[in-house]
Design an enzyme around this catalytic site. Structure first.
Site, PDB file in Angstrom:
ATOM      1  N   GLU A 177      -2.718   7.657   7.886  1.00 33.51           N
ATOM      2  CA  GLU A 177      -3.561   8.471   7.010  1.00 33.51           C
ATOM      3  C   GLU A 177      -4.550   9.258   7.839  1.00 33.51           C
ATOM      4  O   GLU A 177      -4.918   8.835   8.933  1.00 33.51           O
ATOM      5  CB  GLU A 177      -4.386   7.567   6.057  1.00 33.51           C
ATOM      6  N   ARG A 200      -7.357  -7.589 -10.787  1.00 33.11           N
ATOM      7  CA  ARG A 200      -8.057  -8.829 -11.164  1.00 33.11           C
ATOM      8  C   ARG A 200      -9.436  -8.477 -11.717  1.00 33.11           C
ATOM      9  O   ARG A 200      -9.886  -7.332 -11.623  1.00 33.11           O
ATOM     10  CB  ARG A 200      -8.249  -9.699  -9.918  1.00 33.11           C
ATOM     11  N   LYS A 256       0.836  -1.205   0.000  1.00 35.55           N
ATOM     12  CA  LYS A 256       0.000   0.000   0.000  1.00 35.55           C
ATOM     13  C   LYS A 256       0.874   1.259   0.000  1.00 35.55           C
ATOM     14  O   LYS A 256       0.486   2.284  -0.562  1.00 35.55           O
ATOM     15  CB  LYS A 256      -0.928   0.009   1.216  1.00 35.55           C
ATOM     16  N   HIS A 274     -15.716  -5.396   5.852  1.00 38.70           N
ATOM     17  CA  HIS A 274     -14.944  -5.399   4.600  1.00 38.70           C
ATOM     18  C   HIS A 274     -15.377  -6.471   3.616  1.00 38.70           C
ATOM     19  O   HIS A 274     -14.687  -6.748   2.650  1.00 38.70           O
ATOM     20  CB  HIS A 274     -13.441  -5.488   4.883  1.00 38.70           C
TER      21      HIS A 274
HETATM   22  C1  MV4 Z   1      -9.909   4.199   5.331  1.00 35.48           C
HETATM   23  C2  MV4 Z   1     -11.143   4.627   5.854  1.00 35.48           C
HETATM   24  C3  MV4 Z   1     -11.246   5.931   6.282  1.00 35.48           C
HETATM   25  N1  MV4 Z   1     -10.186   6.751   6.194  1.00 35.48           N
HETATM   26  N2  MV4 Z   1      -8.883   5.063   5.268  1.00 35.48           N
HETATM   27  C4  MV4 Z   1     -11.058  -0.392   4.781  1.00 35.48           C
HETATM   28  C5  MV4 Z   1     -10.378  -1.456   3.959  1.00 35.48           C
HETATM   29  C6  MV4 Z   1      -9.061  -0.905   3.617  1.00 35.48           C
HETATM   30  N3  MV4 Z   1      -8.599  -1.378   2.385  1.00 35.48           N
HETATM   31  C7  MV4 Z   1      -9.274   0.577   3.649  1.00 35.48           C
HETATM   32  N4  MV4 Z   1     -10.411   0.823   4.467  1.00 35.48           N
HETATM   33  C8  MV4 Z   1     -10.722   2.059   4.912  1.00 35.48           C
HETATM   34  N5  MV4 Z   1      -9.725   2.958   4.870  1.00 35.48           N
HETATM   35  C9  MV4 Z   1      -9.036   6.304   5.680  1.00 35.48           C
HETATM   36  N6  MV4 Z   1      -7.988   7.139   5.596  1.00 35.48           N
HETATM   37  C10 MV4 Z   1     -12.199   3.716   5.876  1.00 35.48           C
HETATM   38  C11 MV4 Z   1     -11.986   2.431   5.413  1.00 35.48           C
HETATM   39  C12 MV4 Z   1     -13.124   1.582   5.445  1.00 35.48           C
HETATM   40  C13 MV4 Z   1     -13.713   1.117   4.251  1.00 35.48           C
HETATM   41  C14 MV4 Z   1     -13.216   1.430   3.002  1.00 35.48           C
HETATM   42  C15 MV4 Z   1     -13.816   0.953   1.843  1.00 35.48           C
HETATM   43  C16 MV4 Z   1     -14.948   0.170   1.937  1.00 35.48           C
HETATM   44  C17 MV4 Z   1     -15.440  -0.158   3.168  1.00 35.48           C
HETATM   45  C18 MV4 Z   1     -14.845   0.305   4.343  1.00 35.48           C
HETATM   46  C19 MV4 Z   1     -15.376  -0.027   5.585  1.00 35.48           C
HETATM   47  C20 MV4 Z   1     -14.784   0.416   6.718  1.00 35.48           C
HETATM   48  C21 MV4 Z   1     -13.646   1.209   6.655  1.00 35.48           C
END
Ligand code: MV4
Length: 499
Positions: free
Chosen positions: A200, A291, A116, A235
């Site tokens: 972040e 993918r 990442k 997720h």
């Molecule tokens: C975040 C966020 C809020 N702020 N980053 C969740 C999975 C991971 N790949 C990244 N995720 C998140 N990152 C920042 N800076 C909230 C999430 C997140 C989320 C993101 C996409 C789809 C569903 C989610 C559910 C909870 C939290």
């Protein structure tokens, strides 16, 4: 074009890819484990090769066995589907080394998006907006505190490796920062073998909007509309739709062109997805999935493009069959992931035999599945029974068709998450398109699920008592009154009227 392709996957996605093969006049080879001896995908293929015991570590994740099966059967290419080896750069490389085409991007593109931190750096350099934060691993407590202070609380600590939300920590106050970093580092180290974490700004209510992209070998790269995937739990996406309710033609062009820029920055080829978090008019790169995704059918429904066939022909060296300005969006599509899991019991898997099974049909309905009546859903893999997709002229028609299809669905023998989907689809906020990634919790959807399950149980029992609990009679009446049949999914019901 290839003559023969090996599909290194199972279930509905294996069938989806083999369907594309069949339309292209390409032969398909399935690989299957012990648990999948009776699976539909192994029967659908032109040839099937047994590759080992049920646990995926000994079958679907065993790179050598899969490559050997391809060489043995004379398959020129391997399609990895999603999950398993789909985003494993070592597997893409192993295929390349054995003269087999990996149907997907190069191993270096996969690798670039694997970390990442590397992905954030590359995207920043390419002019793709990223969430404010660090573009390197962090470990010095004072430096971390300074950065958090600068970008402002709340912040989120994320592992550089892996994904799926594992090891992420939200921090609201400076005094919680140091312990959260330590904990995230130790979780990341044990889960991914790499304790590197970064920081972040935490977005409180983001929507998850992702862009489908397609690229050929000549670098022609297009965006194929977007999907809204905010309805998810831990997720795990449960409902996706295309287009996104918040999208305008202008925003689509802006985000789509940035998605293309992201793909070009890693010299991307094949089908891919650029994920964004969207919040109050701003959007930020989240990650890129290298993918074909589970939810690709909704994009196919609104654009008429067959992404699986396109992916195969691009891998065979052909150019994309369409250009950016030829892509048109027609109507609206929604996908519900129908899983064998119990929404009343923390979504615990519910594997077992499908004593009765009848999938919905009619106008605007597509069902991608690998099951049949009598099939036993094995406990070893994911619990997906089918992807139920509804397409309509607009969002309301797609919702109405989905609700009608959920009503038609008959699944007896395993518990499913259908009541969950019914609860979301009738929710007022969902119907307004007012969703974010916290929707299920904010709307207490699980309380509505309880009500729906109780209501259906009551209807079932009143039907049973009216008919004198005679299963043969019930089966006969149910068959006549097709509607009631859908209410008949209790575990006690043996289903078959033995004559
Ligand atoms: C975040 C966020 C809020 N702020 N980053 C969740 C999975 C991971 N790949 C990244 N995720 C998140 N990152 C920042 N800076 C909230 C999430 C997140 C989320 C993101 C996409 C789809 C569903 C989610 C559910 C909870 C939290």
């Amino acid at each position: 074009m290839f003559k023969k392709i090996l599909v290194a996957n199972r279930g509905e996605i294996a069938i989806r890819i083999m369907r594309a093969c069949r339309e292209l006049g390409v032969l398909s080879v399935a690989v299957y484990s012990d648990a999948d001896k009776n699976a539909l995908f192994a029967k659908y293929a032109d040839e099937a090769v047994y590759i080992g015991p049920s646990p995926s570590s000994e079958s679907y994740l065993n790179m050598d066995k899969i490559v050997k099966a391809a060489l043995q059967t004379g398959a020129e290419a391997i399609h990895p589907g999603y999950g398993f080896l789909a985003e494993n750069p070592a597997f893409a490389k192993l295929c390349e080394e054995n003269g087999i085409v990996f149907i997907g991007p190069s191993s270096s593109s996969i690798d670039a998006m694997g970390s990442k931190i590397t992905a954030r750096q590359m995207m920043r350099d390419a002019g793709v907006p990223i969430v404010p934060g660090t573009e390197k691993g962090i470990s010095d407590p004072e430096e971390i505190a300074d950065i958090a202070e600068r970008i402002g609380y709340p912040v989120i600590i994320k592992p550089a490796a892996g994904g799926g939300g594992i090891g992420m920590k939200i921090v609201d106050r400076p005094e919680d920062l140091a312990p959260a970093v330590a904990s995230a580092q130790s979780i990341a180290a044990s889960a991914f073998g790499d304790g590197t974490v970064y920081l972040e700004k935490y977005l409180t209510e983001p929507r998850h909007i992702e862009f489908q992209i397609m690229a050929d070998n000549r670098g022609r790269t297009v965006y194929v509309s977007e999907r809204e995937c905010s309805i998810q739990r831990r997720h795990q996406k449960l409902i996706e739709e295309a287009p996104s309710p918040i999208m305008t033609p202008e925003l689509r062009k802006r985000m789509g062109e940035i998605a293309v820029r992201a793909a070009k920055a890693i010299r991307y080829r094949s089908a891919g997805t650029v994920e964004f978090m969207y919040s109050h008019g701003d959007f930020y790169f989240l990650e890129m999935n290298t993918r074909l995704q589970v939810e690709h059918p909704i994009t196919e429904m609104i654009t008429g493009i067959d992404l699986a066939k396109e992916q195969i022909s691009v891998a065979a060296g052909e150019d994309l069959s369409f250009s950016q300005n030829e892509i048109e969006i027609r109507g609206w599509a929604i996908e519900c992931r129908i899983n064998a899991e119990d929404p009343m019991n923390d979504f615990a898997p519910s594997p077992g035999r499908l004593k009765r099974y009848r999938s919905p049909g009619g106008p605007g309905i597509r069902v991608d599945s690998g099951v049949y009546t009598g099939y036993v859903i094995p406990p070893y893999y994911d619990s997906l029974i089918s992807k139920l997709v509804a397409h309509g002229r607009d969002r309301n028609e797609a919702i109405a068709r989905m609700e009608r299809a959920l009503y038609e669905y008959i699944i007896v023998g395993v518990t499913t998450n259908i009541p969950f989907h019914k609860a979301v689809l009738r929710n007022e906020r969902f119907r307004r398109g007012d969703i974010n990634t916290h929707f299920i919790r904010e709307e207490n959807i699980l309380d509505d699920v309880k009500r729906i399950v109780a209501e259906e149980k009551e209807k079932r029992e009143s039907l049973a008592s009216a008919l004198g609990a005679d299963t043969r009679k019930i089966a006969a009446v149910s068959a006549a009154v097709g509607a009631y049949l859908s209410l008949y999914r209790s575990d006690e019901d043996e289903g078959e009227a033995k004559s």
